[in-house]
Design a protein around this motif. Sequence first.
Motif, PDB file in Angstrom:
ATOM      1  N   VAL A 229       0.845  -1.189   0.000  1.00  0.00           N
ATOM      2  CA  VAL A 229       0.000   0.000   0.000  1.00  0.00           C
ATOM      3  C   VAL A 229       0.882   1.241   0.000  1.00  0.00           C
ATOM      4  O   VAL A 229       1.856   1.311   0.751  1.00  0.00           O
TER       5      VAL A 229
ATOM      6  N   ILE B  88      -2.244   0.423  -4.719  1.00  0.00           N
ATOM      7  CA  ILE B  88      -2.177  -0.887  -4.098  1.00  0.00           C
ATOM      8  C   ILE B  88      -1.631  -1.881  -5.120  1.00  0.00           C
ATOM      9  O   ILE B  88      -2.133  -1.966  -6.243  1.00  0.00           O
TER      10      ILE B  88
ATOM     11  N   LEU C 181      -3.295  -1.577   5.354  1.00  0.00           N
ATOM     12  CA  LEU C 181      -3.869  -0.237   5.509  1.00  0.00           C
ATOM     13  C   LEU C 181      -3.619   0.310   6.911  1.00  0.00           C
ATOM     14  O   LEU C 181      -3.244   1.474   7.079  1.00  0.00           O
TER      15      LEU C 181
END
Length: 96
Positions: free
Chosen positions: A21, A64, A84
């Motif tokens: 991420v 991502i 996340l």
Amino acid sequence: MKLKIKAQAGSFESSDVLIMVEPLADGSGRRVELESIVMQQFGDDLLAQINKDLDVFEISDVRIIVNDKGALPPTISARLETALKRSAGIQSGTLN
């Protein structure tokens, strides 16, 4: 949730998924790069699941990278949530 740093979760092992991420500037949108051994059969479902999970955490500006080795949907959701939360600096559980 506001992402702050690059983060990852998962592995390259069989039946797992590696998710990386990276926060993007406001207004950049979502960029999902998906590679999967089951792309032909489940690629659309995987993208839909990732976007649904991002909606839950109200994430709109993110890159991502997903490298799937046949992980089940709950595993993908768990790896994405972990990446996340690591990116946002939210730590909970026994490792905080």
